[in-house]
Write a protein that holds these residues in place. Structure first.
Motif, PDB file in Angstrom:
ATOM      1  N   GLN A  36      -8.466  -2.039   1.811  1.00 44.11           N
ATOM      2  CA  GLN A  36      -9.218  -0.858   2.251  1.00 44.11           C
ATOM      3  C   GLN A  36      -9.304   0.179   1.133  1.00 44.11           C
ATOM      4  O   GLN A  36     -10.384   0.730   0.870  1.00 44.11           O
ATOM      5  CB  GLN A  36      -8.547  -0.247   3.485  1.00 44.11           C
ATOM      6  CG  GLN A  36      -8.592  -1.136   4.714  1.00 44.11           C
ATOM      7  CD  GLN A  36      -7.817  -0.541   5.878  1.00 44.11           C
ATOM      8  OE1 GLN A  36      -7.083   0.436   5.715  1.00 44.11           O
ATOM      9  NE2 GLN A  36      -7.970  -1.126   7.043  1.00 44.11           N
ATOM     10  N   ASN A  37      -8.200   0.437   0.482  1.00 45.33           N
ATOM     11  CA  ASN A  37      -8.184   1.438  -0.581  1.00 45.33           C
ATOM     12  C   ASN A  37      -9.062   1.011  -1.759  1.00 45.33           C
ATOM     13  O   ASN A  37      -9.711   1.845  -2.398  1.00 45.33           O
ATOM     14  CB  ASN A  37      -6.750   1.669  -1.058  1.00 45.33           C
ATOM     15  CG  ASN A  37      -5.883   2.323   0.002  1.00 45.33           C
ATOM     16  OD1 ASN A  37      -6.388   3.035   0.874  1.00 45.33           O
ATOM     17  ND2 ASN A  37      -4.581   2.075  -0.043  1.00 45.33           N
ATOM     18  N   LEU A  38      -9.073  -0.272  -2.037  1.00 42.75           N
ATOM     19  CA  LEU A  38      -9.892  -0.774  -3.136  1.00 42.75           C
ATOM     20  C   LEU A  38     -11.371  -0.515  -2.873  1.00 42.75           C
ATOM     21  O   LEU A  38     -12.115  -0.102  -3.764  1.00 42.75           O
ATOM     22  CB  LEU A  38      -9.656  -2.274  -3.330  1.00 42.75           C
ATOM     23  CG  LEU A  38     -10.478  -2.957  -4.420  1.00 42.75           C
ATOM     24  CD1 LEU A  38     -10.119  -2.399  -5.793  1.00 42.75           C
ATOM     25  CD2 LEU A  38     -10.273  -4.467  -4.389  1.00 42.75           C
ATOM     26  N   MET A  39     -11.816  -0.730  -1.633  1.00 41.07           N
ATOM     27  CA  MET A  39     -13.227  -0.547  -1.297  1.00 41.07           C
ATOM     28  C   MET A  39     -13.603   0.928  -1.170  1.00 41.07           C
ATOM     29  O   MET A  39     -14.774   1.290  -1.299  1.00 41.07           O
ATOM     30  CB  MET A  39     -13.567  -1.292  -0.012  1.00 41.07           C
ATOM     31  CG  MET A  39     -13.362  -2.798  -0.106  1.00 41.07           C
ATOM     32  SD  MET A  39     -14.235  -3.552  -1.500  1.00 41.07           S
ATOM     33  CE  MET A  39     -15.928  -3.405  -0.939  1.00 41.07           C
ATOM     34  N   LYS A  40     -12.627   1.799  -0.944  1.00 41.14           N
ATOM     35  CA  LYS A  40     -12.905   3.234  -0.823  1.00 41.14           C
ATOM     36  C   LYS A  40     -13.219   3.871  -2.171  1.00 41.14           C
ATOM     37  O   LYS A  40     -13.809   4.946  -2.230  1.00 41.14           O
ATOM     38  CB  LYS A  40     -11.708   3.956  -0.205  1.00 41.14           C
ATOM     39  CG  LYS A  40     -11.565   3.779   1.293  1.00 41.14           C
ATOM     40  CD  LYS A  40     -10.358   4.537   1.805  1.00 41.14           C
ATOM     41  CE  LYS A  40     -10.187   4.372   3.308  1.00 41.14           C
ATOM     42  NZ  LYS A  40      -8.980   5.087   3.789  1.00 41.14           N
ATOM     43  N   GLN A  41     -12.825   3.219  -3.268  1.00 41.08           N
ATOM     44  CA  GLN A  41     -12.980   3.812  -4.582  1.00 41.08           C
ATOM     45  C   GLN A  41     -14.432   4.140  -4.908  1.00 41.08           C
ATOM     46  O   GLN A  41     -14.721   5.111  -5.596  1.00 41.08           O
ATOM     47  CB  GLN A  41     -12.412   2.869  -5.653  1.00 41.08           C
ATOM     48  CG  GLN A  41     -10.904   2.701  -5.569  1.00 41.08           C
ATOM     49  CD  GLN A  41     -10.397   1.684  -6.573  1.00 41.08           C
ATOM     50  OE1 GLN A  41     -11.154   1.203  -7.408  1.00 41.08           O
ATOM     51  NE2 GLN A  41      -9.119   1.363  -6.495  1.00 41.08           N
ATOM     52  N   GLU A  42     -15.370   3.326  -4.398  1.00 36.29           N
ATOM     53  CA  GLU A  42     -16.779   3.556  -4.699  1.00 36.29           C
ATOM     54  C   GLU A  42     -17.570   3.912  -3.443  1.00 36.29           C
ATOM     55  O   GLU A  42     -18.771   3.692  -3.365  1.00 36.29           O
ATOM     56  CB  GLU A  42     -17.373   2.287  -5.342  1.00 36.29           C
ATOM     57  CG  GLU A  42     -16.716   1.930  -6.653  1.00 36.29           C
ATOM     58  CD  GLU A  42     -17.322   0.689  -7.266  1.00 36.29           C
ATOM     59  OE1 GLU A  42     -18.148   0.047  -6.587  1.00 36.29           O
ATOM     60  OE2 GLU A  42     -16.980   0.358  -8.407  1.00 36.29           O
ATOM     61  N   ALA A  87      -1.155  -5.621   2.376  1.00 35.79           N
ATOM     62  CA  ALA A  87      -2.294  -6.214   1.671  1.00 35.79           C
ATOM     63  C   ALA A  87      -3.613  -5.715   2.256  1.00 35.79           C
ATOM     64  O   ALA A  87      -4.564  -5.435   1.524  1.00 35.79           O
ATOM     65  CB  ALA A  87      -2.214  -7.737   1.750  1.00 35.79           C
ATOM     66  N   VAL A  88      -3.673  -5.594   3.588  1.00 36.53           N
ATOM     67  CA  VAL A  88      -4.885  -5.083   4.234  1.00 36.53           C
ATOM     68  C   VAL A  88      -5.167  -3.652   3.776  1.00 36.53           C
ATOM     69  O   VAL A  88      -6.306  -3.287   3.474  1.00 36.53           O
ATOM     70  CB  VAL A  88      -4.754  -5.146   5.768  1.00 36.53           C
ATOM     71  CG1 VAL A  88      -5.912  -4.407   6.448  1.00 36.53           C
ATOM     72  CG2 VAL A  88      -4.707  -6.583   6.248  1.00 36.53           C
ATOM     73  N   SER A  89      -4.127  -2.815   3.720  1.00 38.12           N
ATOM     74  CA  SER A  89      -4.295  -1.426   3.275  1.00 38.12           C
ATOM     75  C   SER A  89      -4.800  -1.363   1.838  1.00 38.12           C
ATOM     76  O   SER A  89      -5.654  -0.528   1.499  1.00 38.12           O
ATOM     77  CB  SER A  89      -2.963  -0.673   3.390  1.00 38.12           C
ATOM     78  OG  SER A  89      -2.541  -0.598   4.747  1.00 38.12           O
ATOM     79  N   LYS A  90      -4.290  -2.255   1.007  1.00 38.60           N
ATOM     80  CA  LYS A  90      -4.739  -2.273  -0.383  1.00 38.60           C
ATOM     81  C   LYS A  90      -6.211  -2.684  -0.471  1.00 38.60           C
ATOM     82  O   LYS A  90      -6.953  -2.176  -1.313  1.00 38.60           O
ATOM     83  CB  LYS A  90      -3.872  -3.227  -1.204  1.00 38.60           C
ATOM     84  CG  LYS A  90      -2.452  -2.701  -1.430  1.00 38.60           C
ATOM     85  CD  LYS A  90      -1.653  -3.630  -2.323  1.00 38.60           C
ATOM     86  CE  LYS A  90      -0.266  -3.036  -2.594  1.00 38.60           C
ATOM     87  NZ  LYS A  90       0.517  -3.899  -3.497  1.00 38.60           N
TER      88      LYS A  90
END
Length: 377
Positions: free
Chosen positions: A159-165, A154-157
């Protein structure tokens, strides 16, 4: 991981998604989204339309975990010992641990956002029900688990979500940083001018504050003086400031003066502490004809010196002894002062103040016989 989790001082304002007859309502992309201030009161992510999930999650991550710093957390009896949530856990799990004051329970922000997709590990303890076993932090470590645990996924997800922008966000943050620095410098210059004028007891405004005036009043002239002697200040104030953010309006001055008043009063109350004190009171009319009462505290400070501190000017409807006492009670209540700590009172010779039977002196002596009266001219 810190850059992916940002804390917000206040929740965003807007409308949450609602579920009506199992049909999930789409969020309005042009409206702000409200992040509940308490994790125990927020709806499940599944309540929102599937197309809004990433948007909702991103708003939660921008707001950051809710971590209230209470002085004393509620205690719960475990077997034979009272236990409670330990705020030191915030430092050990800073990016996901949350606490609900409504439910006296701990939650995991990351698992709340992505638990529905994981559907394994962690149960509902850290997402909907809330974790309440305060016996030890062992359960918190078990919740984190190993590298491939449901929590770490869940933590990795997150991080990946915030990296999109991230690339766009970096540009916006750079612009925002410059704007913040300019605003901070503009605000500091404004506050410094106001502090100087307050200390000197000068008037703020002039008769003619127009651009062509040779004397625009103490505040604007002092701000102009600072700008003339500091290039950095000159670049952000007066004509170089945004038209809607000059920070020179009388309303802004009054707001900052009010803030200065609160800070000064807090310092006085801090200096007084739990010591005994006397009160000096005088009543008069202001320039508009309204009745007012000036209150001064007299006490011995921690250095053993007798000091007098001007506490407040209180407007009263009338100057009868009952009205003055009611205003004094309200002022004492506001600053958490007690009449039981009063050891003296001083007024002028007016009958409503020093009257033997119905004066303010007599009314306070009924409250506390130790509040001895001393005439003050």
């Amino acid at each position: 991981m810190e850059r992916f989790f940002k804390k917000a001082a206040t929740p965003l304002v807007g409308t949450q998604g609602q579920e009506t007859n199992r049909k999930r309502t789409r969020l309005d992309p042009n409206s702000n989204f409200e992040v509940p201030s308490d994790p125990g009161l927020r709806p499940p992510i599944s309540n929102y339309d599937l197309n809004d999930h990433d948007f909702v999650r991103r708003q939660y991550l921008l707001a950051g975990p809710r971590q209230p710093m209470l002085q004393d957390f509620p205690q719960t009896l475990f077997v034979d010992k009272q236990r409670r949530f330990n705020k030191a856990w915030y430092n050990q799990y800073p990016y996901w641990l949350e606490y609900s004051m409504q439910k006296d329970a701990a939650y995991c922000l990351c698992c709340y956002l992505f638990k529905a997709e994981n559907r394994e590990g962690g149960g509902d303890a850290f997402t909907s029900v809330g974790f309440k076993n305060w016996k030890s932090k062992k359960s918190l470590d078990e919740h984190v688990g190993g590298l491939n645990s449901a929590h770490n996924i869940a933590v990795s997800k997150c991080q990946n979500l915030m990296k999109q922008e991230q690339s766009i966000q970096t540009v916006l943050e750079g612009q925002s940083k410059r704007s913040q620095n300019a605003y901070r410098l503009r605000l500091t210059a404004t506050v410094d001018c106001i502090r100087f004028i307050l200390r000197q007891g000068l008037a703020f405004r002039g008769n003619d504050e127009s651009e062509g005036s040779s004397n625009r009043g103490n505040f604007l002239e002092l701000l102009r003086f600072l700008a003339d002697h500091n290039v950095m200040i000159e670049g952000v104030v007066l004509q170089n400031a945004p038209s809607n953010m000059k920070l020179v309006a009388p309303e802004i001055q009054k707001d900052i003066i009010a803030a200065a008043s609160v800070e000064t009063t807090n310092k006085i109350m801090e200096e007084l502490g739990d010591e005994l004190f006397s009160v000096l009171v005088d009543e008069s009319r202001d320039v508009s004809g309204k009745e007012q009462m000036a209150v001064i505290l007299r006490f011995v400070n921690k250095q053993g010196s007798i000091v007098e501190r001007f506490l407040a000017v209180v407007h009263v409807k009338e100057t009868t002894s009952l009205s003055l006492k009611a205003a004094l009670e309200e002022l004492f209540c506001k600053h958490k002062l007690s009449f039981s700590r009063l050891r003296g009172q001083g007024y002028d010779g007016a009958s409503n103040m020093r009257g033997e039977f119905n004066g303010l002196k007599a009314l306070l002596l009924k409250e506390n016989s130790s509040a001895y009266y001393v005439h003050s001219s």
